[in-house]
Design a protein around this motif. Structure first.
Motif, short mmCIF file in Angstrom:
data_model
loop_
_atom_site.label_atom_id
_atom_site.label_comp_id
_atom_site.label_asym_id
_atom_site.label_seq_id
_atom_site.Cartn_x
_atom_site.Cartn_y
_atom_site.Cartn_z
N VAL A 205 12.18 1.23 -2.26
CA VAL A 205 11.94 -0.14 -1.80
C VAL A 205 13.26 -0.91 -1.86
N ARG A 206 13.78 -1.26 -0.68
CA ARG A 206 15.02 -2.02 -0.61
C ARG A 206 14.77 -3.52 -0.76
N ASN A 207 13.72 -4.01 -0.12
CA ASN A 207 13.41 -5.43 -0.12
C ASN A 207 12.00 -5.63 -0.66
N LYS A 208 11.89 -5.90 -1.96
CA LYS A 208 10.57 -5.96 -2.60
C LYS A 208 9.66 -7.03 -2.00
N VAL B 140 5.96 3.71 3.37
CA VAL B 140 6.69 2.57 2.83
C VAL B 140 7.17 1.79 4.06
N ILE B 141 6.76 0.52 4.17
CA ILE B 141 7.01 -0.28 5.37
C ILE B 141 7.79 -1.52 4.97
N ASP B 142 8.92 -1.74 5.66
CA ASP B 142 9.75 -2.91 5.39
C ASP B 142 9.65 -3.87 6.57
N ARG B 143 9.14 -5.07 6.31
CA ARG B 143 8.96 -6.05 7.37
C ARG B 143 10.25 -6.80 7.71
N GLY C 78 6.18 -4.06 11.00
CA GLY C 78 7.19 -3.57 10.07
C GLY C 78 7.67 -2.19 10.47
N ILE C 79 8.78 -1.78 9.86
CA ILE C 79 9.39 -0.49 10.16
C ILE C 79 9.16 0.46 8.97
N VAL C 80 8.74 1.68 9.28
CA VAL C 80 8.51 2.70 8.25
C VAL C 80 9.87 3.21 7.76
N THR C 81 10.08 3.15 6.45
CA THR C 81 11.34 3.61 5.87
C THR C 81 11.20 4.94 5.13
N ASN C 82 10.02 5.21 4.61
CA ASN C 82 9.78 6.45 3.87
C ASN C 82 8.32 6.84 3.97
N VAL C 83 8.04 8.11 3.70
CA VAL C 83 6.67 8.59 3.63
C VAL C 83 6.53 9.40 2.34
#
Length: 144
Positions: free
Chosen positions: A50-53, A78-81, A135-140
């Motif tokens: 998680v880069r941006n909590k 893991v989705i980062d908006r 949001g963009i998926v960053t990890n699974v």
């Protein structure tokens, strides 16, 4: 937690857990290595993934439309908006009242949502759609 037909969303919570041991030497997929080689440090998966909590969410995949991208039913995304959408990124999108996860295809000012399974149709986004890239998926995270 919020559930839809295609995804179930979870907000990351601050963990009081110190983390798990990271074996930084790698795990041999060939000849076994001795336990004497195992030296590690504690890591938190939240801190690693998680880069941006404040703008990150988790969601479970429902269905098989993204299996060729390695996203299977019940995998945890893991989705980062806060990340910018771009061509070929895997995104969680809101379209006409439903959430879906697909690969973005952006060309000539047009947007398509491309499944990674030939049994599912490509979705062409038009001005008639109620559409938002959520949001963009960053990890699974997968279960084995």
């Amino acid at each position: 937690m919020q559930a839809t037909d295609h995804l179930t969303f979870f907000k990351p919570e601050q963990s009081l857990h110190e983390g798990a041991l990271l074996i930084d030497t790698g795990i041999s997929a060939g000849f076994p290595s001795t336990t004497e080689d195992i030296v590690g440090e504690k890591i938190s998966l939240d801190d690693t993934l998680v880069r941006n909590k404040d703008t990150t969410f988790y969601a479970k995949v429902r269905g098989q439309s993204m299996i060729n991208a390695g996203l299977n039913h019940d995998d945890l995304l893991v989705i980062d908006r806060s990340l910018e959408p771009a061509d070929k990124k895997i995104a969680v999108c809101y379209i006409d009242g439903e959430f879906t996860v697909k690969r973005l295809r952006v060309q000539n000012n047009e947007i398509w949502l491309q499944p990674e399974n030939p049994n599912y149709p490509i979705i062409n986004i038009t001005e008639d759609n109620d559409f938002m890239i959520w949001g963009i998926v960053t990890n699974v995270i997968k279960k084995v």
